[in-house]
Enzyme design. Structure first.
Site, mmCIF file in Angstrom:
data_model
loop_
_atom_site.group_PDB
_atom_site.id
_atom_site.type_symbol
_atom_site.label_atom_id
_atom_site.label_comp_id
_atom_site.label_asym_id
_atom_site.label_seq_id
_atom_site.Cartn_x
_atom_site.Cartn_y
_atom_site.Cartn_z
ATOM 1 N N HIS A 306 0.849 -1.191 0.000
ATOM 2 C CA HIS A 306 0.000 0.000 0.000
ATOM 3 C C HIS A 306 0.878 1.231 0.000
ATOM 4 O O HIS A 306 1.920 1.237 0.654
ATOM 5 C CB HIS A 306 -0.925 0.017 1.234
ATOM 6 N N ASP A 363 -8.002 -5.252 -0.311
ATOM 7 C CA ASP A 363 -8.477 -6.092 -1.410
ATOM 8 C C ASP A 363 -8.150 -7.570 -1.216
ATOM 9 O O ASP A 363 -8.627 -8.409 -1.973
ATOM 10 C CB ASP A 363 -7.867 -5.614 -2.737
#
Ligand code: CMC
Length: 428
Positions: A306, A363
């Protein structure tokens, strides 16, 4: 005395104000840098750039903190509903029971879409990706509500444009799934709440009664809340930059959907599931090999890493537990879950992932829950968009409220310098 940052350029010192946020994060205000020095800052990918000040979402990537309007994501996911969170993001406070009733009632009044919009689905070839359809449908809304094109709207008109969009989004998303299956679309039913209505329009059938499963309603609320906002990510920045040109809300949100579609952003949830299937079918479950190939840069581990979270993604933590619960409650035994857990464990103990601070992101587990609920894989990013919509809208509203300057970054030019024009017959 207010804090200043000093920059020495060509032997000359320049002072710039330091601005401090409510959580004590600091930024150097370089608004006058170019005018004073002739220089611009250079920050590819905006890794160090605060593009705006915002009072909506606070995120601390080092500590794994995410809060909407000051409320911890863990509390909201556990104790709130998606419509309540929508209200919070849009209007800044949690609603009273009466405010929530009125808000939900407004949403219920605007769920129908124009019949001509339903016809737009007819022009898409079979198998069109749902995200492309979603972008088209959302930008088409501006044709059905031309008053939304006026940037000088009254607060009431603006609110109506927002309510219409929030109310019609589940209808449009559900229609995309129905059209993908070749089934007749279902029209919204006022007896259902926002989330149940979406599930009815998606999984209901003209041939029989539909009762939403409370396990699925609860999980869907959680998933939508966890996706509802994430400060200045790629799609939200897109919405803001498009909105800064005074483009209408529907066009700005359609642009956000385009940005979300990419596999490095929201499109990763579809990629994760396809990756897990690939590991099961092609790699024969050999997770060690997959990790080794990721370290050799031969493949990307979707659902890992991320830009901002360099510790853990608090949303992924909640979803990992939710995934176990939902699959157990629905009685689903998905071998992909075991592969996902094995992959996570293998990556988390590997120095490559540890050094680069690569942890599972939102996700990683969401797709397994969507799959257990019965959503087809290409719909996953549409579900992300459904969740992210109130965040995009709130950020757009905040930007327009402040009448922020048009977003227009500079560049460092690296192309050819001036050269003489060569007539075509003389070119080699
Ligand atoms: N698998 C393997 N290596 C990775 C991964 C990954 N998923 N992510 C980053 N790396 C490596 C990358 O190759 C680089 O290595 P090196 O230092 O040797 O060059 C290092 O880690 C730093 O990566 P980066 O690309 O500079 O990090 P970034 O902050 O620019 O990118 C990211 C963040 C999310 C785009 C990236 O981690 C990625 O592509 N992840 C997979 C896609 C994904 O899951 N996206 C969903 C993000 S969360 C939901 C959302 O916000 O949409």
């Amino acid at each position: 005395m207010s804090e200043k940052a000093t920059l020495n350029l060509d032997g000359k010192p320049y002072e710039f104000p330091v601005i401090t946020g409510t959580e004590n994060e600091k930024g150097i205000d370089i608004g006058k840098l170019r005018a004073q020095t002739g220089y611009v800052t250079f920050d590819e990918g905006y890794k160090n750039t605060g593009a705006t000040s915002s009072g909506i979402t606070f995120l601390n990537g080092e500590k794994g903190i995410l809060r909407y309007r000051g409320y911890a994501i863990e509390d909201l996911a556990e104790k709130s509903s998606f419509t309540e969170v929508m209200y919070l993001l849009l209007y800044g406070e949690l609603p009273t029971a009466e405010e929530l009733r009125k808000f939900e009632n407004q949403l219920t009044q605007h769920t129908l879409v124009h019949e001509d919009l339903v016809k737009v689905f007819e022009v898409f070839p079979t198998g069109s990706h749902p995200m492309g359809q979603l972008m088209t449908q959302l930008s088409a809304l501006s044709s059905f509500y031309p008053e939304s094109l006026n940037p000088q709207k009254s607060p009431d008109q603006l609110n109506l444009t927002i309510i219409r969009l929030l109310a019609k989004m589940p209808t449009i998303c559900a229609m995309i799934q129905k059209k993908g299956k070749g089934h007749p679309v279902l029209y919204p039913q006022n007896r259902f709440d926002y989330v149940s209505n979406f599930l009815y329009m998606t999984f209901g059938n003209v041939t029989e009664e539909y009762t939403p499963d409370p396990v699925i309603v609860d999980a869907m609320n959680k998933l939508l809340i966890l996706h509802a906002d994430h400060e200045q990510n790629c799609s939200t920045s897109t919405v803001r930059i498009v909105g800064s040109s005074h483009a209408n809300l529907y066009a700005s949100i359609a642009a956000g959907v385009a940005a979300l579609w990419g596999p490095r952003h929201g499109g990763a949830n579809q990629e994760v599931l396809e990756m897990l299937e690939h590991i099961r079918d092609i790699d024969k479950g050999d997770v060690k090999k997959v990790v080794a190939e990721a370290k050799d840069k031969k493949r990307l581990l979707f659902g890992f890493g991320h830009r901002v979270y360099k510790n853990f993604d608090p949303r992924a933590k909640i979803l990992k537990v939710a995934c176990d619960n939902v699959l157990a409650k629905l009685g689903v035994n998905d071998p992909l879950l075991a592969i996902a857990k094995e992959l996570e464990a293998a990556a988390l103990e590997d120095p490559y992932f540890i050094e680069r601070k690569l942890y599972p992101n939102v996700d990683f587990y969401s797709g397994l829950i969507y799959k257990a609920m019965g959503f087809p894989t290409p719909m996953f990013t549409v579900l992300f968009a459904l969740g992210r919509l109130p965040g995009w809208v709130s950020q757009w509203k905040e930007l327009r409220g402040k009448n922020e300057d048009i977003g227009r970054p500079r560049q460092i030019y690296t192309g050819p310098t001036l050269r003489p024009f060569v007539a075509i017959k003389e070119r080699k």
